[in-house]
Write an enzyme that holds these catalytic residues in place. Structure first.
Site, short mmCIF file in Angstrom:
data_model
loop_
_atom_site.label_atom_id
_atom_site.label_comp_id
_atom_site.label_asym_id
_atom_site.label_seq_id
_atom_site.Cartn_x
_atom_site.Cartn_y
_atom_site.Cartn_z
N ASP A 69 0.85 -1.20 0.00
CA ASP A 69 0.00 0.00 0.00
C ASP A 69 0.89 1.25 0.00
OD1 ASP A 69 -2.27 1.90 0.86
OD2 ASP A 69 -3.29 -0.03 0.86
N ASP B 202 0.62 2.77 18.77
CA ASP B 202 -0.04 1.48 18.94
C ASP B 202 0.82 0.32 18.46
OD1 ASP B 202 -2.16 2.81 20.00
OD2 ASP B 202 -3.58 2.37 18.39
N HIS C 17 -3.58 5.74 3.87
CA HIS C 17 -4.28 4.53 3.43
C HIS C 17 -3.59 3.26 3.92
CE1 HIS C 17 -6.14 1.80 0.34
NE2 HIS C 17 -7.15 2.63 0.46
N ASN D 68 -14.18 0.03 -5.96
CA ASN D 68 -15.36 0.80 -5.56
C ASN D 68 -16.14 1.39 -6.73
OD1 ASN D 68 -14.48 0.46 -2.83
ND2 ASN D 68 -13.14 2.22 -3.05
N ALA E 281 -7.68 -7.77 -8.20
CA ALA E 281 -8.66 -8.65 -7.56
C ALA E 281 -9.36 -9.56 -8.55
CB ALA E 281 -9.68 -7.82 -6.79
N SER F 291 -11.32 -1.20 0.18
CA SER F 291 -9.96 -1.14 0.75
C SER F 291 -9.97 -1.50 2.22
CB SER F 291 -9.38 0.26 0.59
OG SER F 291 -9.01 0.52 -0.73
#
Length: 465
Positions: A225, A234, A256, A351, A362, A414
């Site tokens: 990405d 975190d 993203h 999308n 994909a 995504s």
């Protein structure tokens, strides 16, 4: 190899070398008025097992070849290719060739390929974008611009967006038990209390992640990405392996990539009142920066990341990116190489909206395609139709974001893909034989069936073990 001299034509027409940057390729396409989505370079996909013969055939044609194996961990640095005409990705059996070098040897997409050639196909390389940017590139509509958080900022805070999605999910679960949203039955109240105690996002709850005993320990998850915020609190203390394929540091200045890594690999218990948003909290994180800080890349940058992830034997490889066109031979070869090595590639379906097909990569038969679900577990309006293998939460997904924001709630396929990647890592930890195609089949077999066509949701909602 020495770095290439900048001797391209002023209009950018010559910026199609193997070492050209994404920005140079985009500027050159604009300069020549090319709206096809092609970069001007070509991809050569070799027949299965013919990679070495293919490499020799390139050299016999006088091409200067760079090999990914010449780079540490096969992390190809395109800006270090020097005067190479082509770069080979040996794990997947694909080579990138500069446009001028290819055309000088009649190696364009329309070239005739001899039956005894090690080459399977020659195809134009294309631009690739983070999913929402791809749709902006094609259509430029305000509706699409709001997906994945790339639209105008809203006054509502990420926490408020998360809570809105959470409440909708709680109402759905209550309805499934036969209760009205405000019915107040003891069973409903007990369920809502249990969800709040778990303190997880609606997506993780829907995928049964909080109740899973698995952590993805010992599993490598590669997210290809825009990189990652390497200093996000975190992830303090977590070893992160990073590599860039766009000539920019792995540090994510876009957001993203950090968001997707957060869902697939984030912590079990973030600090303070932050809900759990991560699935594979003990996984090894591999961040491949295949998209620039503007969210753009090319087929070659993605293939380089795929090659790197396979070379590093990442059992799960997640991609929330897309580009134009039908199934592409190079992506299909990469997906097959992953399966052959006991690895699984997972990609966001795109999308474009219901009725439109899934995008590349994909739509390749060897890569798992993921659709998006809303908080009522219905297909999202932006999710495509067609080659869909499985579905996951994609609307109003709360996850990590580069500092100083730290967290953000955004939507898109995504956001669905890393839910599947995280669950795949949990399943991979549960049994040593759940690798590659076996892992793919397990995800489909255990998915929660939904009352929608297979072309919209595939096998259904992904579930954790």
């Amino acid at each position: 190899m020495a770095k290439q001299n900048k001797n391209d034509a002023p209009d950018g027409s010559g910026a199609n070398h193997a070492s050209s940057s994404i920005d140079d390729l985009l500027l050159a396409a604009l300069a020549r008025g090319d709206e096809s989505g092609d970069t001007g370079r070509y991809l050569i996909t070799f027949k299965d097992g013919a990679g070495e013969d293919g490499l020799n055939s390139l050299r016999t044609q006088g091409l200067r070849v760079a090999d990914a194996r010449d780079f540490n961990d096969q992390a190809v640095a395109f800006d270090s290719l020097g005067d190479a005409d082509t770069v080979l990705f040996p794990e997947i059996g694909v080579a990138l060739v500069g446009g001028d070098a290819a055309q000088a040897r009649s190696m364009g997409a329309a070239a005739d390929i001899a039956a005894d050639s090690p080459i399977e196909s020659i195809d134009a390389e294309r631009f690739v974008f983070a999913e929402a940017l791809y749709n902006n590139y094609l259509r430029g509509t305000a509706q699409v611009q709001e997906l994945d958080g790339f639209g105008p900022a809203t006054a509502e805070s990420p926490t408020g967006e998360y809570l809105r999605g959470f409440l909708r999910a709680a109402e759905l679960i209550a309805k499934e038990l036969g209760h009205a949203p405000n019915g107040g039955s003891q069973q409903e109240l007990d369920l809502q209390e249990e969800i709040m105690v778990l303190g997880a996002t609606w997506g993780l709850t829907a995928c049964k992640v909080p109740s899973s005993v698995r952590s993805a320990a010992g599993i490598r998850i590669a997210v290809l990405d825009t990189g990652m915020d390497l200093g996000h609190p975190d992830f303090a203390g977590r070893p992160i392996v990073g590599a860039t394929f766009v000539g920019q540091p792995v540090q994510d200045l876009h957001g993203h990539g950090t968001h997707c890594i957060g869902t697939a690999c984030g912590p079990k218990a973030p600090a303070g009142a932050t809900p759990r948003y991560g699935i594979g909290y003990r996984s090894s994180v591999y961040s491949g920066k295949v998209l620039s800080n503007s969210g753009s890349g090319s087929t070659a940058s993605v293939l380089a990341g795929m090659n790197w992830a396979i070379a590093n034997r990442c059992q799960v490889i997640s991609m929330s990116l897309g580009g134009p066109g039908g199934p592409q031979p190079a992506y299909t070869a990469a997906g097959q190489a992953a399966l052959n090595n006991g690895l699984l590639m997972i990609a966001a379906a795109g999308n474009p909206g219901a009725g439109a097909p899934a995008g590349a990569p994909a739509n390749s038969p060897t890569i798992m395609s993921v659709a998006s679900l809303d908080t009522n577990l219905a297909p999202s309006s932006y999710s495509p139709t067609g080659k869909i293998d499985i579905a996951a939460p994609g609307r109003d997904v709360f996850s990590a974001w580069p500092r100083p924001t730290r967290y953000k709630t955004i939507s898109g396929t995504s956001m669905a893909a890393p839910h599947v990647a995280g669950c795949a890592a949990l399943w991979a930890e549960s049994a040593a034989n759940l690798r590659g195609l076996a892992l793919w089949r397990k995800l489909l077999a255990t998915a929660r069936r939904l009352p929608y066509p297979v072309v919209r949701v595939g096998a259904g909602l992904v579930q954790a073990p």
